[in-house]
Design a protein around this motif. Structure first.
Motif, short mmCIF file in Angstrom:
data_model
loop_
_atom_site.label_atom_id
_atom_site.label_comp_id
_atom_site.label_asym_id
_atom_site.label_seq_id
_atom_site.Cartn_x
_atom_site.Cartn_y
_atom_site.Cartn_z
N ASN A 185 0.81 -1.22 -0.14
CA ASN A 185 0.07 -0.21 0.07
C ASN A 185 0.85 1.34 -0.05
OD1 ASN A 185 -1.56 1.94 0.83
ND2 ASN A 185 -3.11 0.57 1.55
N LEU A 186 0.94 1.85 -0.98
CA LEU A 186 1.77 3.15 -1.12
C LEU A 186 1.20 4.23 -0.46
CD1 LEU A 186 2.60 3.33 -5.06
CD2 LEU A 186 4.42 3.25 -3.19
N LEU A 187 0.03 4.39 -0.06
CA LEU A 187 -0.54 5.33 0.60
C LEU A 187 0.15 5.22 2.11
CD1 LEU A 187 -4.18 6.16 -0.77
CD2 LEU A 187 -2.21 7.59 -0.80
N GLU A 188 0.20 3.86 2.65
CA GLU A 188 0.77 3.80 3.97
C GLU A 188 1.95 4.13 4.05
OE1 GLU A 188 0.19 0.09 7.01
OE2 GLU A 188 1.19 -0.48 5.11
N ALA A 189 2.99 3.74 3.04
CA ALA A 189 4.56 4.04 2.83
C ALA A 189 4.64 5.62 3.01
CB ALA A 189 5.05 3.20 1.82
N ILE A 190 3.73 6.33 2.10
CA ILE A 190 3.79 7.65 2.10
C ILE A 190 3.48 8.30 3.75
CG2 ILE A 190 3.02 9.97 1.16
CD1 ILE A 190 2.68 8.04 -1.46
N LYS A 191 2.30 7.99 4.10
CA LYS A 191 1.95 8.57 5.37
C LYS A 191 3.17 8.11 6.50
CE LYS A 191 -1.48 8.47 9.31
NZ LYS A 191 -2.77 8.03 9.66
N LEU A 192 3.64 7.02 6.66
CA LEU A 192 4.40 6.96 7.62
C LEU A 192 5.59 7.64 7.42
CD1 LEU A 192 5.28 5.18 10.27
CD2 LEU A 192 6.11 3.35 8.81
N GLY A 193 6.05 7.51 6.12
CA GLY A 193 7.39 8.28 5.71
C GLY A 193 7.28 9.65 5.95
N THR A 194 6.00 10.15 5.97
CA THR A 194 6.05 11.77 6.26
C THR A 194 6.01 12.29 7.66
OG1 THR A 194 4.50 11.79 4.31
CG2 THR A 194 4.31 13.78 5.64
N ILE A 195 5.34 11.50 8.56
CA ILE A 195 5.60 11.83 9.98
C ILE A 195 6.29 11.03 10.75
CG2 ILE A 195 3.05 12.14 9.62
CD1 ILE A 195 2.53 9.43 11.16
N LEU A 196 7.29 10.00 10.39
CA LEU A 196 8.01 9.52 11.06
C LEU A 196 9.22 10.39 11.43
CD1 LEU A 196 9.23 6.88 12.31
CD2 LEU A 196 10.30 6.30 9.89
N HIS A 197 9.61 11.30 10.60
CA HIS A 197 10.82 12.08 11.00
C HIS A 197 10.50 13.13 12.12
CE1 HIS A 197 12.51 9.37 8.05
NE2 HIS A 197 11.59 9.58 7.46
N THR A 198 9.36 13.60 12.14
CA THR A 198 9.27 14.73 13.14
C THR A 198 10.01 14.53 14.42
OG1 THR A 198 7.20 13.96 13.86
CG2 THR A 198 6.84 15.31 12.27
N VAL A 199 10.33 13.19 14.86
CA VAL A 199 11.00 13.02 15.94
C VAL A 199 12.38 13.22 15.95
CG1 VAL A 199 9.15 11.50 16.92
CG2 VAL A 199 11.04 10.44 15.61
N SER A 200 12.87 13.34 14.71
CA SER A 200 14.34 13.26 14.46
C SER A 200 14.83 14.87 14.39
CB SER A 200 14.74 12.52 13.32
OG SER A 200 13.99 13.37 12.03
N ASP A 201 13.91 15.90 14.27
CA ASP A 201 14.21 17.15 14.00
C ASP A 201 13.28 17.92 14.68
OD1 ASP A 201 14.88 19.94 13.17
OD2 ASP A 201 15.59 18.99 11.32
N SER A 202 13.49 18.74 15.85
CA SER A 202 12.60 19.58 16.33
C SER A 202 12.26 20.76 15.76
CB SER A 202 13.15 19.91 17.81
OG SER A 202 14.47 20.57 17.75
N ASP A 203 12.86 21.09 14.68
CA ASP A 203 12.50 22.43 14.01
C ASP A 203 11.51 22.00 12.88
OD1 ASP A 203 12.22 24.75 12.41
OD2 ASP A 203 14.32 24.91 12.16
N TYR A 204 10.29 22.17 13.23
CA TYR A 204 9.19 21.83 12.50
C TYR A 204 9.07 22.62 11.03
CZ TYR A 204 7.30 26.35 13.71
OH TYR A 204 7.01 27.88 14.02
N GLU A 205 9.99 23.56 10.75
CA GLU A 205 10.01 23.96 9.54
C GLU A 205 11.03 23.07 8.64
OE1 GLU A 205 11.55 27.84 9.48
OE2 GLU A 205 9.75 28.84 10.37
N HIS A 206 11.58 22.13 9.07
CA HIS A 206 12.12 21.16 8.27
C HIS A 206 11.39 19.89 8.01
CE1 HIS A 206 16.41 22.64 10.18
NE2 HIS A 206 15.65 23.47 9.36
N TRP A 207 10.10 19.81 8.84
CA TRP A 207 9.35 18.61 8.68
C TRP A 207 8.90 18.53 7.06
CZ3 TRP A 207 6.02 19.06 13.49
CH2 TRP A 207 6.83 18.62 14.95
N LEU A 208 8.52 17.30 6.75
CA LEU A 208 8.14 16.83 5.57
C LEU A 208 6.70 17.18 5.43
CD1 LEU A 208 8.76 15.82 2.56
CD2 LEU A 208 8.33 13.54 3.52
N THR A 209 6.13 17.77 4.52
CA THR A 209 4.74 18.49 4.42
C THR A 209 3.95 17.33 3.63
OG1 THR A 209 4.89 19.74 2.54
CG2 THR A 209 5.01 20.97 4.54
#
Length: 438
Positions: free
Chosen positions: A292-316
């Motif tokens: 399921n590509l949509l599942e991979a895209i969702k997880l790949g979008t939100i997974l990295h918010t914990v690795s960088d505290s600067d929300y401007e770097h987060w993937l939209t």
């Protein structure tokens, strides 16, 4: 958009619909559909011992694996996939023929990169893992000759079927095979696809074997360039990222399998900040249990918010869709043909149903598609201008026949356990102790 000459013009009512370019599944192994739900949660090196021993051995299983992977891809918004394909020993040509038959019948765009290696399974482990040494079925020269023959017979871009070069990875391929694949790819202008630093074990092995990083070694061999796509990249550092970005290569992010196998979290935000092209992949169903590509895209979008505290770097959500389309197309060497809604590009299109309950209320449809839980929202799909899905149903193959074939599961859940136990003792004594000391 470019439509085939033999198609009449069609008028599509787009009311309450969202039109996007088709996604690209940048890395999967189609035959693993048969191993879905078979292998427990294990680290990659133990998981592989189960996978190799339970890989299907019948050509019809490979055909249905291709059909199943293609259907799941279409129904989750994909129009193209990269199949890093296992081959049946002694029936390599016939295996590719079965995959081509499946993908042609479904009508998806498919890059088939046979998974080849000329070093034994044990070569993928660092020193101290005293595993049995088994010879590869072919030498580097023999694999390269076979690949040349497969390209001549099956590479058919106008039909949406492409052959790629798919050495397993530096850990189980000689330098001769790695460079030979690169040279063959250069000669025919084909995609070069390989696994890269998926686990800590592979990171340690590269240092032992070369004294430098695996990325630097591949660069020195001439294996990195704009037609190179690299699956995983969990254990790359900033120097690796900078070098990869300078070559124009693509990193394929497989967040579901990376977590399923405990491999780690790829540094995707750092990759994007460095200008490295990134795409998404599902990986095979033996390490994902879905396609399921949509599942991979969702997880790949939100997974990295914990690795960088600067929300401007987060993937939209918009940025994630760019990776899934433009980034994915570039990664399979098709950036000039697909990936965007641009005049002159092939008509690889997906129409989503905005009236589906999972797309309500009418807030931000892109955010609901990426961050929500969209199910059965794909209304129509066109690949190269030809309708493949209508009303949420695949039009090109009998999906009931597919599901009947999958119900006739031939694999034994205990398959591979003897090799698993052989590998486990060495893995625990060497790798886990080494990890604890780092």
């Amino acid at each position: 958009m470019t439509l085939p000459d033999d198609l009449d013009q069609q008028v599509i009512t787009g009311e309450d619909k969202l039109l996007l370019p088709g996604f690209v599944n940048g890395h999967t192994h189609s035959s693993q559909v048969w191993q879905r739900g078979l292998i427990p949660q294990l680290p990659l090196e133990l998981w592989l011992a189960n996978v190799f021993d339970s890989t299907p051995r019948q050509l019809e299983q490979f055909y249905w694996g291709a059909v199943s992977t293609a259907v799941d891809t279409l129904l989750s918004g994909g129009t193209c996939l990269m199949d890093h394909a296992y081959l049946i020993p002694g029936q390599e040509r016939e295996t590719v023929e079965a995959l081509v038959r499946g993908y042609r019948e479904v009508g998806i765009r498919a890059v088939i990169a046979p998974l080849i290696q000329d070093l034994p399974f044990a070569s993928g482990f660092p020193k101290g893992c005293l595993l049995p040494q088994s010879a590869s079925s072919r030498s580097a020269a023999e694999w390269l000759a076979l690949m040349e023959a497969l390209i001549d017979e099956f590479h058919a871009p106008d039909e949406g079927i492409y052959i790629g070069l798919g050495p397993t990875g530096f850990h189980r391929c000689s330098d001769e095979l790695l460079t030979g694949c690169a040279e063959l790819g250069d000669r025919h202008q084909l995609c070069y696809h390989t696994h890269l630093l998926e686990t800590r074990t592979q990171h340690r092995l590269a240092q032992e074997r070369y004294g430098i990083s695996a990325v630097q070694h591949l660069y020195n061999l001439g294996c990195l360039g704009p037609r190179t796509s690299l699956a995983h990249g969990v254990w790359i550092d900033e120097a690796d990222i900078s070098l990869l970005a300078s070559t124009g290569a693509t990193l394929v992010h497989n967040p579901v399998s990376n977590l399923r196998l405990g491999s780690g979290v790829a540094p995707i935000l750092k990759c994007l900040q460095a200008g490295l092209n990134v795409s998404f992949g599902c990986d095979g169903a033996a390490s994902n249990d879905a396609q399921n590509l949509l599942e991979a895209i969702k997880l790949g979008t939100i997974l990295h918010t914990v690795s960088d505290s600067d929300y401007e770097h987060w993937l939209t959500p918009e940025g994630a869709l760019h990776l899934a389309t433009v980034g994915g197309a570039k990664g399979v060497n098709l950036g000039d043909r697909t990936g965007s809604l641009t005049p002159g590009m092939d008509a690889d299109l997906v129409l989503y149903n905005l009236d589906h309950p999972s797309m309500l209320p009418r807030t931000n449809p892109l955010q609901l598609l990426v961050l929500g839980r969209p199910t059965q929202v794909v209304d129509a799909v066109w690949v190269q201008g030809r309708l493949r899905v209508a009303g949420g149903q695949v039009q090109t193959v009998d999906t009931h026949a597919l599901y009947r074939a999958l119900r006739q599961q031939p694999l034994n859940p205990e398959t591979g356990r003897s090799q698993h136990h052989s590998v486990e003792s060495h893995y625990r004594s060497v790798m886990l102790n080494a990890s604890a000391g780092e």
